[in-house]
Every structure is written in C-alpha cells, then in structure tokens.
Design a protein around this motif. Structure first.
Motif, PDB file in Angstrom:
ATOM      1  N   LEU A 187       0.797  -1.361  -0.010  1.00  0.00           N
ATOM      2  CA  LEU A 187       0.034   0.148   0.144  1.00  0.00           C
ATOM      3  C   LEU A 187       0.740   1.152  -0.088  1.00  0.00           C
ATOM      4  CD1 LEU A 187      -2.755  -0.986   2.538  1.00  0.00           C
ATOM      5  CD2 LEU A 187      -2.966  -0.778   0.142  1.00  0.00           C
ATOM      6  N   PRO A 188       0.478   2.343  -0.578  1.00  0.00           N
ATOM      7  CA  PRO A 188       1.189   3.689  -0.474  1.00  0.00           C
ATOM      8  C   PRO A 188       1.296   4.159   1.014  1.00  0.00           C
ATOM      9  CG  PRO A 188      -1.050   3.961  -1.689  1.00  0.00           C
ATOM     10  CD  PRO A 188      -0.822   2.552  -1.143  1.00  0.00           C
ATOM     11  N   LYS A 189       2.371   4.860   1.224  1.00  0.00           N
ATOM     12  CA  LYS A 189       2.820   5.284   2.580  1.00  0.00           C
ATOM     13  C   LYS A 189       1.619   6.010   3.218  1.00  0.00           C
ATOM     14  CE  LYS A 189       7.667   5.158   3.073  1.00  0.00           C
ATOM     15  NZ  LYS A 189       8.041   4.509   1.778  1.00  0.00           N
ATOM     16  N   ALA A 190       1.215   5.920   4.431  1.00  0.00           N
ATOM     17  CA  ALA A 190       0.150   6.763   4.807  1.00  0.00           C
ATOM     18  C   ALA A 190       0.375   6.899   6.502  1.00  0.00           C
ATOM     19  CB  ALA A 190      -1.185   5.924   4.603  1.00  0.00           C
ATOM     20  N   ARG A 191      -0.306   7.824   7.013  1.00  0.00           N
ATOM     21  CA  ARG A 191      -0.138   7.904   8.393  1.00  0.00           C
ATOM     22  C   ARG A 191      -0.914   6.941   9.184  1.00  0.00           C
ATOM     23  NH1 ARG A 191       0.948  13.760   9.765  1.00  0.00           N
ATOM     24  NH2 ARG A 191       2.100  14.479   8.004  1.00  0.00           N
ATOM     25  N   ALA A 192      -2.132   6.706   8.508  1.00  0.00           N
ATOM     26  CA  ALA A 192      -2.941   5.474   9.226  1.00  0.00           C
ATOM     27  C   ALA A 192      -3.548   4.663   8.217  1.00  0.00           C
ATOM     28  CB  ALA A 192      -4.059   6.335   9.831  1.00  0.00           C
ATOM     29  N   TYR A 193      -3.812   3.395   8.611  1.00  0.00           N
ATOM     30  CA  TYR A 193      -4.418   2.321   7.781  1.00  0.00           C
ATOM     31  C   TYR A 193      -5.580   1.963   8.480  1.00  0.00           C
ATOM     32  CZ  TYR A 193       0.112   2.637   5.330  1.00  0.00           C
ATOM     33  OH  TYR A 193       1.258   2.737   4.611  1.00  0.00           O
ATOM     34  N   LEU A 194      -6.518   1.802   7.751  1.00  0.00           N
ATOM     35  CA  LEU A 194      -7.814   1.582   8.638  1.00  0.00           C
ATOM     36  C   LEU A 194      -8.610   0.439   7.955  1.00  0.00           C
ATOM     37  CD1 LEU A 194     -10.522   4.297   9.645  1.00  0.00           C
ATOM     38  CD2 LEU A 194     -11.115   2.134   9.081  1.00  0.00           C
ATOM     39  N   PHE A 195      -8.733  -0.579   8.732  1.00  0.00           N
ATOM     40  CA  PHE A 195      -9.293  -1.880   8.100  1.00  0.00           C
ATOM     41  C   PHE A 195     -10.654  -1.938   8.312  1.00  0.00           C
ATOM     42  CE2 PHE A 195      -5.747  -4.649   6.819  1.00  0.00           C
ATOM     43  CZ  PHE A 195      -4.813  -3.937   7.258  1.00  0.00           C
ATOM     44  N   ASP A 196     -11.542  -1.885   6.918  1.00  0.00           N
ATOM     45  CA  ASP A 196     -12.943  -2.143   7.194  1.00  0.00           C
ATOM     46  C   ASP A 196     -13.313  -3.819   6.511  1.00  0.00           C
ATOM     47  OD1 ASP A 196     -15.837  -2.465   6.717  1.00  0.00           O
ATOM     48  OD2 ASP A 196     -15.611  -1.615   4.774  1.00  0.00           O
ATOM     49  N   THR A 197     -12.628  -4.670   7.535  1.00  0.00           N
ATOM     50  CA  THR A 197     -12.616  -6.141   7.214  1.00  0.00           C
ATOM     51  C   THR A 197     -12.754  -6.898   8.383  1.00  0.00           C
ATOM     52  OG1 THR A 197     -10.429  -6.449   7.705  1.00  0.00           O
ATOM     53  CG2 THR A 197     -10.874  -5.399   5.453  1.00  0.00           C
ATOM     54  N   ALA A 198     -13.108  -8.171   8.468  1.00  0.00           N
ATOM     55  CA  ALA A 198     -12.998  -9.207   9.243  1.00  0.00           C
ATOM     56  C   ALA A 198     -11.838  -8.976   9.979  1.00  0.00           C
ATOM     57  CB  ALA A 198     -13.271 -10.502   8.697  1.00  0.00           C
ATOM     58  N   GLY A 257     -12.160  -0.815  11.696  1.00  0.00           N
ATOM     59  CA  GLY A 257     -13.710  -0.142  11.946  1.00  0.00           C
ATOM     60  C   GLY A 257     -14.833  -0.696  10.784  1.00  0.00           C
ATOM     61  N   SER A 258     -15.097  -1.804  11.191  1.00  0.00           N
ATOM     62  CA  SER A 258     -16.282  -2.846  10.635  1.00  0.00           C
ATOM     63  C   SER A 258     -17.131  -2.985  11.110  1.00  0.00           C
ATOM     64  CB  SER A 258     -15.283  -3.875   9.741  1.00  0.00           C
ATOM     65  OG  SER A 258     -14.920  -4.758  10.714  1.00  0.00           O
ATOM     66  N   ALA A 259     -18.025  -3.966  10.622  1.00  0.00           N
ATOM     67  CA  ALA A 259     -19.238  -4.717  11.223  1.00  0.00           C
ATOM     68  C   ALA A 259     -18.467  -5.483  12.424  1.00  0.00           C
ATOM     69  CB  ALA A 259     -19.888  -5.745  10.242  1.00  0.00           C
ATOM     70  N   SER A 260     -17.348  -5.869  12.302  1.00  0.00           N
ATOM     71  CA  SER A 260     -16.743  -6.803  13.664  1.00  0.00           C
ATOM     72  C   SER A 260     -16.252  -5.784  14.743  1.00  0.00           C
ATOM     73  CB  SER A 260     -15.729  -7.440  13.144  1.00  0.00           C
ATOM     74  OG  SER A 260     -15.987  -8.452  11.933  1.00  0.00           O
ATOM     75  N   THR A 261     -16.561  -4.467  14.684  1.00  0.00           N
ATOM     76  CA  THR A 261     -16.276  -3.422  15.849  1.00  0.00           C
ATOM     77  C   THR A 261     -17.727  -3.056  16.221  1.00  0.00           C
ATOM     78  OG1 THR A 261     -15.942  -1.714  14.231  1.00  0.00           O
ATOM     79  CG2 THR A 261     -14.239  -2.920  15.011  1.00  0.00           C
ATOM     80  N   PRO A 262     -17.790  -2.323  17.454  1.00  0.00           N
ATOM     81  CA  PRO A 262     -19.085  -1.727  17.769  1.00  0.00           C
ATOM     82  C   PRO A 262     -19.619  -0.636  16.491  1.00  0.00           C
ATOM     83  CG  PRO A 262     -17.539  -1.608  19.448  1.00  0.00           C
ATOM     84  CD  PRO A 262     -16.719  -2.225  18.306  1.00  0.00           C
ATOM     85  N   PRO A 263     -20.843  -0.440  16.293  1.00  0.00           N
ATOM     86  CA  PRO A 263     -22.021  -1.039  16.936  1.00  0.00           C
ATOM     87  C   PRO A 263     -22.515  -2.492  16.277  1.00  0.00           C
ATOM     88  CG  PRO A 263     -22.974   0.541  15.631  1.00  0.00           C
ATOM     89  CD  PRO A 263     -21.324   0.530  15.551  1.00  0.00           C
ATOM     90  N   GLY A 270     -22.674   2.729   8.628  1.00  0.00           N
ATOM     91  CA  GLY A 270     -21.320   3.414   8.618  1.00  0.00           C
ATOM     92  C   GLY A 270     -20.663   3.722   9.802  1.00  0.00           C
ATOM     93  N   MET A 271     -21.571   3.429  11.103  1.00  0.00           N
ATOM     94  CA  MET A 271     -21.037   3.957  12.434  1.00  0.00           C
ATOM     95  C   MET A 271     -19.842   3.577  12.843  1.00  0.00           C
ATOM     96  SD  MET A 271     -22.740   6.733  12.837  1.00  0.00           S
ATOM     97  CE  MET A 271     -22.283   7.067  14.706  1.00  0.00           C
ATOM     98  N   ALA A 272     -19.684   2.212  12.675  1.00  0.00           N
ATOM     99  CA  ALA A 272     -18.405   1.715  13.052  1.00  0.00           C
ATOM    100  C   ALA A 272     -16.985   2.626  12.402  1.00  0.00           C
ATOM    101  CB  ALA A 272     -18.032   0.232  12.885  1.00  0.00           C
ATOM    102  N   GLY A 273     -17.356   2.731  11.100  1.00  0.00           N
ATOM    103  CA  GLY A 273     -16.303   3.578  10.420  1.00  0.00           C
ATOM    104  C   GLY A 273     -16.275   4.951  11.114  1.00  0.00           C
ATOM    105  N   TYR A 274     -17.147   5.416  11.319  1.00  0.00           N
ATOM    106  CA  TYR A 274     -17.207   6.978  11.802  1.00  0.00           C
ATOM    107  C   TYR A 274     -16.312   6.897  12.966  1.00  0.00           C
ATOM    108  CZ  TYR A 274     -18.613  10.822  14.663  1.00  0.00           C
ATOM    109  OH  TYR A 274     -18.590  11.863  15.366  1.00  0.00           O
ATOM    110  N   TRP A 275     -16.464   5.721  14.127  1.00  0.00           N
ATOM    111  CA  TRP A 275     -16.100   5.755  15.278  1.00  0.00           C
ATOM    112  C   TRP A 275     -14.364   5.447  15.133  1.00  0.00           C
ATOM    113  CZ3 TRP A 275     -17.649   8.227  19.084  1.00  0.00           C
ATOM    114  CH2 TRP A 275     -19.010   8.462  19.218  1.00  0.00           C
ATOM    115  N   ALA A 276     -14.141   4.478  14.053  1.00  0.00           N
ATOM    116  CA  ALA A 276     -12.642   4.280  13.754  1.00  0.00           C
ATOM    117  C   ALA A 276     -12.141   5.500  13.305  1.00  0.00           C
ATOM    118  CB  ALA A 276     -12.634   3.201  12.808  1.00  0.00           C
TER     119      ALA A 276
END
Ligand SMILES: Cc1cc2nc3c(=O)[nH]c(=O)nc-3n(C[C@H](O)[C@H](O)[C@H](O)COP(=O)(O)OP(=O)(O)OC[C@H]3O[C@@H](n4cnc5c(N)ncnc54)[C@H](O)[C@@H]3O)c2cc1C
Length: 488
Positions: free
Chosen positions: A258-269, A456-462, A468-474
């Motif tokens: 992946l390209p260099k980034a400050r943060a990597y956020l997984f919307d996955t299992a 931040g995925s369905a495997s995190t709250p809520p 999309g709220m798990a993504g929002y909180w992540a």
C-alpha cells in the motif's frame, strides 16, 4: 489509477475495504481535510450495499443488504448530503408483516407508528405501547448511545436504563413475558432472529430485535429507489466531492503493497486484519483477532417473478419485509438448529419485495423477491426447497410465478466478500461477550497495538448493518492520534 504510481503517493489514510463502514470512515476523514485512498478487492465498491442483475436482464436485485432501518438512524448518514448524490428512500406502507397459517390468525403487521402497530395486536396492544412508548420518546438519545462503543459513562443514562431493563431477558423470555398472544410474540421473535443467535440467549437477542423495531417506529424500514447499490453510489459521490479516492479490484495481502500513509484503517473481518498487518501487530493481539467468533451463515435466493408474491394475507402484500416462520416456537427451533449445525426443515425465512413499491427494480408488471434463511456456518447445502416450501405455505402458487432464481450459499458469500466468514452476514457473533468488545476487549476497540493501524467494520461496535457508524468511530480514533498532512 495505476497501482504502480500509487506507491509513490502519500495519503493521510488508506482504508482497506469499501463497505458502508469503509466509506463511512473515508467520508469522515476526507470531510476533515484528510487525503484518503480506499482500496477494494471487488470490481465495484460497496461491500454489503450493492445491487446487480443477478437473474434476468432488467431485474435489479440486492446482492446483500435489502432493508435499511439503521441507515436512517445513523448520525453519520444523516450528516452526509446523500440525497444530493441520488439517494432516495422508499418507505413501504407496512414495514414488516408476519403471516400465520391460513385460517388460523391474521398476519401481524409492524407499521411506522408504534401506536397503530399496537392497535393491531389485540390483547397485547397495551403491552406493546408500554414497551415501545418510552423508547420512542427517547429514541435520538438512545441511538446516540447504541450506535457506537460502550458508552462509559452514558450521556443519556435514563434512556439507556429504560432500554437496558427491557432487553435483559432473552428474546424468548421477553416475548413470553411481555405478550400473551401469538401475533405479538412471533413479531418480536422474527425481529430478534436478525441477531442470528438462538433466541434463548440473554440480552443481545432482545436488544437487537428491539433496536430494529425501535428504528422502524422512528425512521421506518426503507430501501433505496433503484437498489442498495444507490447507498454506495451516494457515499462514493460524497467521498469524491471531499477529494477522496477509491481503487477497486485490488485485494490487499500485505501492508507493504500500500502507499505510505499516516494511518491504515481496516473495514474487514478481524482475521483479515491479522493476515494483512502480519508482524506489524504483536503475536498475542493477532491470536486474539483469530479467535474472534463468527456465527451461522445464510442461504439466499433472489427471484425474478412473473407477478408479485401471491401472499394469502393482504398485510403481506402491502409489506416491504415479510418474516416467514410461523409461530414463536417454530422460529426458536429454526434459529437454534442453524446455531447447532442443523439445516432446519422449516427454516425461518427473511423476505423482502422491493419491486412492489419501486418500479425501477423489474420490467413492467414483473417483480423481484429476496429471501434467505440461516444455516450452519460454512454450509453448502441447497436450501431452495425448504425456503420455497415455507413461502408456499403462506403464498400458495408462489412457485408458479418464478421466472428465474439465483442462489448463494455460505461458500459463495465468502468468495464474493472475504469478510463474510463462513457466510456470517453480521460481522461475528453479537452475544454479550462480543457485542461491545469486538474485535477484542480494548478501551478503544477501533485501535490496535500499532498506533497507525485501526479497524472499523461490522466486527467492531455497533456491529452489523448498513449504518457506517463503526467506520465513523474508527475515523475518530484515527483523528484523535494524528493530524492530516499539511496540518502537522
Ligand atoms: C446477504 C446479506 C444480507 C444483509 N441484509 C441486510 C439488511 O437488509 N440490512 C442491513 O442493514 N444489513 C444487512 N446486511 C449486513 C450488512 O450488509 C453488513 O453488516 C455491512 O455491509 C457491513 O459493512 P462493513 O463496511 O463493515 O463490511 P462489508 O460491507 O462486508 O465491506 C467490507 C469490504 O471489504 C472488502 N475487502 C475485504 N478484504 C479485503 C482486502 N484484503 N483488500 C481489499 N478489500 C477487502 C470486501 O470486498 C468488502 O467490499 C446483510 C448482509 C448480507 C451479506
């Protein structure tokens, strides 16, 4: 965008997965000025919010999610200009109908108004009003608490206590304790069965059922005109307006690609996070991610029909969703069997019929129909006959209307979207042990031991659902530890 050129581009955040939570996170970050790239393995974005002509030309089916009560309840979706990007909600006249055997008792009907719903429930009318009245009054406060991590301390303790006391018993115990007749009991059980757990499990089965019903009484159980994919189109439209980018057809295997980034956020299992991040995460944490529990899967059929489903009950003909499973006891058995590795002979079937209200879904006079039942995890058993027997039971002549069908078993779903482990469509078991501590117990569940890796995925709250709220909180977790480039 060519993959090669990306490696030299730096982003503030790279998001792996473009489901509702991935796009929710991307929009949250991009709207705050973050440079965001979303990477998606499928050829099109959307995860569980996609539509396609699965059967015949001109028939638009929802491949995964169909009905979206939590999307309207979502503070994130409420804050985004989704309508400007073409999202139009359709509200069926009856939210949910629940038929019983012909000549027995009339179908139960859940309407947007809890009072009108109660009025149709005979001797259980007062109990239904007592159950939902106070919750409806405090719904906004309640959704603010429930659509996120465990609120510590709660901002709205009274609303949360009202809800908590009502959902403490299992759905089975609650249905029997709150109601005296079959229609209300079965209506409650059908909603609780969306938890994909045996209905005698305490707390979560009632909580999930009651939250869906409450969302219905406050926001309705709508669906997008033109298909669930319109939610994704609108989220992608917003993201692009905020300057975000998205690349499809790229299944990420390691962080190094992946390209260099400050943060990597997984919307996955969780297991995908463990595999892709590899030794960037401590072994103990990865082990806990791999121990994350997934529940039963589903077997789903999409139909092209020559006419609308010939339900015996008028209420079913006017409903967006039909819960096909008969009595409380029948639903309890069906859900327990799927959990215990048994394919139910009379499965509880969740069915939706968007084309009755949305003429864009099928050629004139024709219809689409979406139906699934829960099955043991990983099952490849064909449940077509069992599902159709159940539908015929309440809609005699249904089979004569079928022009074409498209089926997906658990293995098909996992191939379609690697997050649907064993065909689990809700992102993991949502019992009390895993509801708020998903994917592992941490003060902030969206963070990991690596300070640039988040989930931040369905495997995190809520949990599961298109909101999309798990993504929002992540995304909030990402922003609380970092500043976007240019603001440092
Ligand atoms: C059949 C079915 C019916 C459903 N019905 C409803 C419903 O009616 N209403 C409702 O609200 N919810 C429903 N749901 C649940 C809802 O769709 C999900 O809870 C929701 O989509 C979860 O969103 P997410 O963003 O967490 O994950 P997902 O939507 O699963 O998205 C994750 C994305 O990540 C991608 N991905 C995975 N691994 C990689 C990788 N290594 N590299 C790149 N990309 C990757 C996947 O391809 C996928 O697009 C249903 C789900 C299914 C499957």
């Amino acid at each position: 965008m060519a993959r090669k050129s990306q490696s030299s581009v730096e982003y503030d955040a790279v998001i792996i997965g473009s489901g509702p939570n991935g796009l929710g996170a991307a929009n949250t970050l991009a709207s705050e000025g973050w440079r965001v790239l979303v990477v998606e393995s499928h050829e099109t974005p959307g995860g569980g919010a996609r539509s396609a002509e699965l059967t015949l030309p001109g028939f638009v089916h929802d491949t995964c999610s169909a009905i979206h009560p939590m999307a309207l309840a979502s503070p994130l979706f409420q804050s985004l200009p989704l309508a400007e990007h073409g999202l139009e909600w359709i509200h069926p006249e009856i939210l949910v109908a629940h038929p019983f055997d012909e000549g027995d008792i009339p179908a139960a009907a859940m309407l947007k108004s809890y009072e009108e719903t109660a009025a149709g429930l005979g001797d259980d009318a007062a109990a239904y009003r007592r159950l939902f009245g106070p919750l409806v009054q405090n719904a906004d406060a309640l959704f603010g608490e429930l659509l996120g991590p465990l609120p510590m301390p709660p901002k709205h303790p009274i609303a949360l206590t009202q809800f908590g006391l009502r959902v403490l018993p299992s759905a089975l115990a609650a249905a029997r304790r709150y109601f005296c007749d079959e229609p209300a009991r079965a209506l409650f059980a059908g909603n609780a069965a969306h938890s994909v757990m045996p209905l005698d499990r305490p707390l979560a089965t009632s909580a999930i059922g009651m939250m869906l019903m409450l969302a219905g009484h406050v926001h309705g159980w709508p669906f997008p005109k033109g298909g669930a994919g319109k939610i994704t189109d609108a989220l992608v439209g917003c993201l692009k307006r905020f300057g975000g980018e998205i690349v499809c057809g790229w299944r990420v295997k390691t962080l190094d690609e992946l390209p260099k980034a400050r943060a990597y956020l997984f919307d996955t299992a969780p297991s995908i996070l463990a595999d892709v991040a590899g030794d960037r995460l401590p072994e103990g944490y990865r082990r806990r991610l791999k121990r994350y529990r997934h529940g039963p899967g589903i077997f789903k059929i999409d139909y092209a029909l020559s006419e609308a489903v010939p339900w015996a009950s008028q209420a079913c003909r006017r409903a967006g969703t039909v819960h096909v499973g008969g009595t409380l006891d029948e639903i309890v058995i069906s859900e327990r069997e799927a959990w215990n590795g048994i394919h139910a002979e009379k499965p509880f079937v969740l069915a939706t019929q968007q084309s009755v209200f949305d003429e864009t879904r099928a050629p004139e006079g024709k219809h689409t129909f979406w139906a699934y039942c829960h099955v043991p995890s990983g099952s490849t058993v064909d449940m077509t006959e069992a599902i159709e027997n159940q539908i015929e039971r309440f809609a005699p002549g249904f089979r004569d209307c079928i022009l074409a069908r498209h089926t997906m078993n658990c293995a098909d779903f996992e191939r379609y979207n690697p997050c649907l482990i064993g065909g689990d469509v809700v992102g993991g078991v949502a019992d009390w042990r895993q509801l708020f501590t998903r994917p592992v117990a941490r003060w902030n569940p969206y963070t990991t031991p690596a300070n640039d890796i988040f989930i931040g995925s369905a495997s995190t709250p809520p949990g599961g659902g298109v909101h999309g709220m798990a993504g929002y909180w992540a995304a909030q977790a990402v922003m609380s530890g970092h500043r976007p480039a240019g603001h440092a």
